[in-house]
Design an enzyme around this catalytic site. Structure first.
Site, mmCIF file in Angstrom:
data_model
loop_
_atom_site.group_PDB
_atom_site.id
_atom_site.type_symbol
_atom_site.label_atom_id
_atom_site.label_comp_id
_atom_site.label_asym_id
_atom_site.label_seq_id
_atom_site.Cartn_x
_atom_site.Cartn_y
_atom_site.Cartn_z
ATOM 1 N N ILE A 47 40.063 37.450 28.970
ATOM 2 C CA ILE A 47 38.933 36.640 28.524
ATOM 3 C C ILE A 47 39.432 35.731 27.397
ATOM 4 O O ILE A 47 39.975 36.210 26.400
ATOM 5 C CB ILE A 47 37.755 37.493 28.030
ATOM 6 C CG1 ILE A 47 37.229 38.378 29.169
ATOM 7 C CG2 ILE A 47 36.626 36.595 27.516
ATOM 8 C CD1 ILE A 47 36.091 39.291 28.753
ATOM 9 N N TYR A 48 39.253 34.431 27.589
ATOM 10 C CA TYR A 48 39.671 33.433 26.601
ATOM 11 C C TYR A 48 38.471 33.000 25.766
ATOM 12 O O TYR A 48 37.359 32.852 26.287
ATOM 13 C CB TYR A 48 40.302 32.219 27.298
ATOM 14 C CG TYR A 48 41.692 32.490 27.800
ATOM 15 C CD1 TYR A 48 42.809 32.128 27.054
ATOM 16 C CD2 TYR A 48 41.900 33.135 29.018
ATOM 17 C CE1 TYR A 48 44.091 32.387 27.503
ATOM 18 C CE2 TYR A 48 43.181 33.404 29.479
ATOM 19 C CZ TYR A 48 44.273 33.028 28.713
ATOM 20 O OH TYR A 48 45.537 33.298 29.163
#
Length: 199
Positions: A47-48
């Site tokens: 997850i960015y």
């Protein structure tokens, strides 16, 4: 230059390269033939996040949390340094709980912008990591990375390995998976703790 400053501070760089592949098994057989040892096989979830006060796309930085089985990591990637391949500062640390770290980042104002899922096999040859990836909504890739204080030395090792594996220099991709997936406009985003799946 930034690279000289990093060396003076005793920091190391991640140097890496990607290339699309059509036959994972052929590449895997070549890796075995030249002495590769498998380190990992399984799914990774990344997850960015976007910073609340600056635009990571403008500063060419990245912050992500990664889940690998029961393990999890928080990773910061600095802006890319001019080189023939892709080189940048990377700082990574294990975290005890993936979901708790996600909640902390949300409370601090970080915005989740993309989730990337991939099935990955990681191999090791001469202190270089070779990742064979099947990236959801993107395709199959080989990624080779090395940690080094010297850009030229790291690039030489990677290019030599690419040649042994039969991958041509003009097949190299410098973009990240994040960048490639974003260009497709077909990616999963997040709203708070909820995953918004685009089909």
């Amino acid at each position: 230059m930034l690279s000289q400053q990093l060396l003076l501070e005793g920091k190391v760089l991640e140097i890496e390269v990607k290339a699309p592949i059509t036959n994972l098994q052929t590449i895997k057989n070549r890796i075995k033939e030249i002495g590769g040892k498998i380190l990992f096989k399984g799914q990774q979830i990344d997850i960015y996040f976007q910073h609340p006060c600056k635009n990571f796309e403008e500063t060419d930085e990245a912050l992500r949390i990664r889940k690998i089985g029961e393990e999890a990591y928080l990773t910061y990637k600095g802006s890319r340094i001019k080189s023939n391949l892709k080189a940048r500062l990377e700082i990574e640390t294990p975290i005890p709980d993936f979901n708790s770290m996600k909640k902390i980042l949300l409370k601090l104002g970080f915005k989740p912008v993309m989730e990337i899922r991939k099935n990955r096999e990681t191999w090791l040859i001469d202190n270089m990591r070779i990742n064979l990836d099947e990236v959801e909504k993107l395709g199959k890739f080989i990624e080779i990375e090395v940690i080094s204080k010297e850009i030229e030395e790291g690039e030489k090792k990677i290019l030599g390995l690419l040649k042994k594996l039969g991958i041509k220099k003009n097949e190299i991709i410098k973009k990240t998976y994040f960048e490639m997936i974003k260009e497709t406009k077909n990616f999963n985003t997040m709203k708070g703790n909820k995953l918004i799946v685009k089909t």
